[in-house]
Design an enzyme around this catalytic site. Structure first.
Site, PDB file in Angstrom:
ATOM      1  N   ARG A 160     -12.379   7.855 -11.801  1.00 48.88           N
ATOM      2  CA  ARG A 160     -12.571   6.424 -11.564  1.00 48.88           C
ATOM      3  C   ARG A 160     -13.956   5.963 -12.005  1.00 48.88           C
ATOM      4  O   ARG A 160     -14.577   5.092 -11.384  1.00 48.88           O
ATOM      5  CB  ARG A 160     -12.338   6.061 -10.091  1.00 48.88           C
ATOM      6  CG  ARG A 160     -10.957   6.390  -9.564  1.00 48.88           C
ATOM      7  CD  ARG A 160      -9.852   5.610 -10.285  1.00 48.88           C
ATOM      8  NE  ARG A 160      -8.554   6.081  -9.831  1.00 48.88           N
ATOM      9  CZ  ARG A 160      -7.880   7.080 -10.405  1.00 48.88           C
ATOM     10  NH1 ARG A 160      -8.365   7.686 -11.481  1.00 48.88           N
ATOM     11  NH2 ARG A 160      -6.717   7.450  -9.941  1.00 48.88           N
ATOM     12  N   SER A 239      -5.642  -0.023  -4.343  1.00 44.75           N
ATOM     13  CA  SER A 239      -6.442   0.887  -3.523  1.00 44.75           C
ATOM     14  C   SER A 239      -7.858   0.328  -3.377  1.00 44.75           C
ATOM     15  O   SER A 239      -8.569   0.176  -4.368  1.00 44.75           O
ATOM     16  CB  SER A 239      -6.505   2.271  -4.161  1.00 44.75           C
ATOM     17  OG  SER A 239      -5.202   2.812  -4.275  1.00 44.75           O
ATOM     18  N   GLU A 343     -13.511   0.547  -4.273  1.00 47.22           N
ATOM     19  CA  GLU A 343     -13.133   0.645  -5.683  1.00 47.22           C
ATOM     20  C   GLU A 343     -13.309  -0.683  -6.413  1.00 47.22           C
ATOM     21  O   GLU A 343     -13.788  -0.702  -7.540  1.00 47.22           O
ATOM     22  CB  GLU A 343     -11.686   1.141  -5.788  1.00 47.22           C
ATOM     23  CG  GLU A 343     -11.265   1.476  -7.196  1.00 47.22           C
ATOM     24  CD  GLU A 343      -9.953   2.259  -7.242  1.00 47.22           C
ATOM     25  OE1 GLU A 343      -9.182   2.018  -8.192  1.00 47.22           O
ATOM     26  OE2 GLU A 343      -9.708   3.097  -6.358  1.00 47.22           O
TER      27      GLU A 343
END
Length: 351
Positions: A160, A239, A343
């Site tokens: 990520r 998420s 995130e």
């Protein structure tokens, strides 16, 4: 280019939150994108880039600068080589590669947002990451003031993360190039255990491309991870927290706290994450800290379908969302000694 002033930004995000921008420009060509960026840089105007808006948390006061919505289009397929303009809708592009019989991104179906955002976050789900198929990223370098082409290695992809995320004010992604696989209508090997179970195969097996894509879409829909204007569980950024990656020492301390809190027989999720590191599940941490599906009594709540998604139930403000996020972060840290990291990108606000 289309230009608006005091323009609402909430409708351009999947959270449907945030105040207006002093100025909103919509660019439909690479040249327009570069021109808008150069103008902002030349005048010292704060610049906010918006693609699909699926990874943004914008403050209630909005953005006092120029918001640039990248709405470029372009889908070019040459054999197994694919080039996407940054503004292409990602989930539509995935569908077209499946229709073309090419494997490599089929398990990334249903992810909201634009193609240009995928290398920034190194988007991944259900056993696939874009870093495994991206060959090059064409971007405007705001420091060098020129368009550059970065190879996969130069993108510095990790979980990520990427070079673009590490230096968010330098690069503006214009085009993304991929190398896919012609496996005669079959998917890439299925890597994710849940997907394999749903398909009735073993991890490592291949299945028809359409079956892989449809299965992932079904799994995502069951978790509220496919956009639906009528379903407030999808008024989210997907998420909200990344899965923590812990050193061996950190994981041992975490495991000890799990035993103290939940009993010696409880084994937390653990996945290899490189030499001396283990990845665990943010969703598991949230749930075991007492934040179950549907948690909350206000207009911002945890999704009723998935503990990892924070949602706007229709009347929330960004501050409502952040208050919930902070409560979750504090609760998980108190329970397990792990600090969750958000995130989505925050604009004008911080956790």
């Amino acid at each position: 280019m289309q230009e608006l002033h005091d323009a609402p930004l909430a409708p351009l995000t999947t959270f449907r939150l945030g105040g207006p921008a002093a100025r909103l420009i919509t660019a439909t060509t690479d040249a327009e994108v570069v021109a808008a960026v150069r103008e902002a840089d030349d005048t010292g105007t704060p610049l906010l880039l918006i693609g699909g808006g699926s990874n943004l948390v914008i403050g209630d006061k909005g953005f006092d600068g120029t918001a640039l919505r990248i709405a470029t289009t372009g889908f070019a397929l040459d054999g197994t080589r694919l080039e996407l303009a940054a503004g292409e809708v990602w989930t539509d592009a995935v569908a077209r590669t499946v229709e073309a019989g090419l494997a490599g991104i089929e398990c990334l179906a249903g992810i909201p947002g634009s193609a240009g955002a995928t290398p920034i976050q190194n988007v991944g789900a259900y056993g696939q990451e874009v870093s495994s198929t991206i060959t090059e990223v064409v971007a405007y370098d705001r420091t060098a003031r020129e368009t550059v082409t970065l190879t996969n290695a130069e993108c510095a992809f990790s979980y990520r993360h990427s070079r673009f995320k590490a230096d968010p004010d330098r690069y503006v992604v214009l085009r993304v190039r991929f190398r896919l696989e012609d496996a005669e209508g079959l998917s890439a090997p299925i890597r994710y255990a849940e997907t394999a179970r749903e398909l009735g195969v073993e991890p490592g097996d291949r299945v028809p491309l359409t079956a892989a894509r449809e299965t992932v879409l079904r799994l995502r829909s069951g978790k509220g991870m496919v956009l639906d204007p009528e379903d407030h569980d999808t008024w989210s950024a997907g998420s909200f927290f990344t899965n923590p990656i812990l050193s061996d020492e950190e994981f041992a301390a975490f495991h000890a706290r799990v035993k103290d809190r939940l009993g010696a027989g409880t084994v937390p999720p653990a996945y290899p994450a490189g030499d001396g590191h283990t990845k665990t599940s943010a969703a598991w941490l949230i749930d075991k800290s007492g934040f179950t599906k549907g948690y909350g009594s206000g207009p911002a709540r945890i999704s009723t379908k998935h503990t990892l998604a924070l949602t706007n139930r229709g009347e929330a403000t960004t501050e409502d969302l952040l208050a919930l996020a902070r409560e979750v972060v504090a609760g998980v840290h108190e329970a397990f000694g792990i600090t969750l990291v958000n995130e989505p990108v925050t604009v004008g606000v911080r956790l």
